[in-house]
Scaffold this motif. Structure first.
Motif, PDB file in Angstrom:
ATOM      1  N   LYS A 130     -42.220 -23.221  12.001  1.00  0.00           N
ATOM      2  CA  LYS A 130     -42.518 -24.364  11.138  1.00  0.00           C
ATOM      3  C   LYS A 130     -44.013 -24.616  10.981  1.00  0.00           C
ATOM      4  N   GLN A 131     -44.777 -24.353  12.049  1.00  0.00           N
ATOM      5  CA  GLN A 131     -46.179 -24.731  12.060  1.00  0.00           C
ATOM      6  C   GLN A 131     -47.136 -23.623  11.637  1.00  0.00           C
ATOM      7  N   TYR A 284     -32.016 -15.756   2.671  1.00  0.00           N
ATOM      8  CA  TYR A 284     -32.118 -17.171   3.062  1.00  0.00           C
ATOM      9  C   TYR A 284     -33.384 -17.460   3.861  1.00  0.00           C
ATOM     10  N   ASN A 286     -36.470 -18.371   3.090  1.00  0.00           N
ATOM     11  CA  ASN A 286     -37.219 -19.588   2.749  1.00  0.00           C
ATOM     12  C   ASN A 286     -36.445 -20.862   3.089  1.00  0.00           C
ATOM     13  N   VAL A 287     -35.105 -20.795   3.047  1.00  0.00           N
ATOM     14  CA  VAL A 287     -34.294 -21.966   3.351  1.00  0.00           C
ATOM     15  C   VAL A 287     -34.248 -22.218   4.854  1.00  0.00           C
ATOM     16  N   VAL A 289     -36.483 -22.136   7.152  1.00  0.00           N
ATOM     17  CA  VAL A 289     -37.553 -22.982   7.653  1.00  0.00           C
ATOM     18  C   VAL A 289     -37.211 -24.460   7.492  1.00  0.00           C
ATOM     19  N   ASP A 290     -36.539 -24.801   6.419  1.00  0.00           N
ATOM     20  CA  ASP A 290     -36.206 -26.202   6.146  1.00  0.00           C
ATOM     21  C   ASP A 290     -35.066 -26.722   7.007  1.00  0.00           C
ATOM     22  N   VAL A 291     -34.165 -25.846   7.435  1.00  0.00           N
ATOM     23  CA  VAL A 291     -32.981 -26.315   8.152  1.00  0.00           C
ATOM     24  C   VAL A 291     -33.144 -26.268   9.675  1.00  0.00           C
TER      25      VAL A 291
END
Length: 292
Positions: A130-131, A284, A286-287, A289-291
């Motif tokens: 994430k960072q 998936y 790119n998705v 990272v969001d989940v």
């Protein structure tokens, strides 16, 4: 009209070339990624291997003690008058069956370590993912390499025990690395798939914990596959591990070349799982990272 046909023909050729180019890029992309990030892979792998026995006085000795104890227990457990299914390995039926079981468990443990860890692997490194600009797809490769190190130690212990009790090794043991290469590809692909699924739901991890121990009995660890009656002796190959277990026993214990059809099936399952897992993860990426 002729000019139109020529234009359409050229367009079809261009589209076919473009499709072939994209397919070729897809085939080589995972390996290019591994090479591009090889320094990072080495750094994280060293840390993971070092931290495995962190705080332990014996350290890496435990990686040797565990397979030694397993072989000792199997040998002692089968020193009875029970009828054993394997007697064509030198050293006596009890020792033969102990080695027979252990060779299957080495492969199965290699698989199970990845199956247990992969669904939660991205969560372990969620902060980095994430960072930072972190190549999350390389975590499956790193985890597989770490598991390979311990599987290699187990194989070394098995071969050493075989030398001590039988007085030597068959020449076919030189092909053992060729067994591990497709098996590693199979496990990396499986890890990519489970990592992606595990990022969306933690149920994937609980499912592996529940299913993998039962899966051992669907793998010919405790019995030779040819003991099964038709058509189950062929159906069991739907379990991809069957081929790897059988090939390992042929070259490490029995001293014979494996069935070419079994080798072809192992290569097919490894290639398909590797690229399907990479395709699924990349779809998936790119998705994820969001989940997390």
């Amino acid at each position: 009209m002729p000019s139109v046909n020529v234009v359409n023909g050229k367009q079809i050729v261009v589209e076919q070339l473009a499709l072939g180019e994209r397919f070729t890029r897809f085939l080589v992309r995972p390996f290019l990624q591994m090479w591009y990030h090889h320094d990072l892979i080495q750094a994280i792998l060293r840390r993971e291997v070092r931290d495995r026995f962190k705080g332990s006085a014996a350290g890496w000795i435990w990686a040797v003690i565990a397979p030694l104890l397993a072989i000792a227990v199997y040998t002692f457990a089968f020193r009875t008058t029970m009828k054993l299914p394997v007697t064509d390995i030198s050293g006596g039926p009890q020792v033969a069956y102990a080695l027979f079981i252990f060779s299957g468990i080495v492969i199965f443990n290699f698989f199970s370590e990845m199956a247990f860890r992969a669904p939660m692997l991205l969560h372990e490194y969620a902060h980095f993912i994430k960072q930072t600009i972190f190549p999350s797809d390389m975590l499956a490769v790193i985890s597989t390499l770490r598991a390979t190190a311990y599987a290699a130690i187990s194989v070394g212990v098995m071969l050493l025990f075989q030398i001590l009790v039988t007085g030597g090794l068959p020449w076919t043991v030189v092909f053992i690395p060729l067994v591990f290469l497709p098996l590693m590809a199979f496990l990396v692909g499986m890890a990519w798939f489970l990592c992606a699924v595990g990022a969306f739901t933690r149920d994937a991890g609980y499912l592996m914990i529940s299913v993998v121990p039962l899966f051992m009995f669907a793998t010919p660890v405790f019995y030779p596959h040819d003991m099964l009656s038709a058509p189950f002796d062929l159906i069991i190959y739907a379990n991809a591990l069957t081929a790897y277990v059988e090939i390992t026993r042929d070259i490490a214990l029995l001293g014979r070349m494996p069935n070419p059809l079994v080798c072809a099936w192992a290569l097919f399952t490894a290639s398909f799982t590797f690229y399907f897992g990479y395709w699924f993860y990349d779809r998936y990426r790119n998705v994820i990272v969001d989940v997390l």
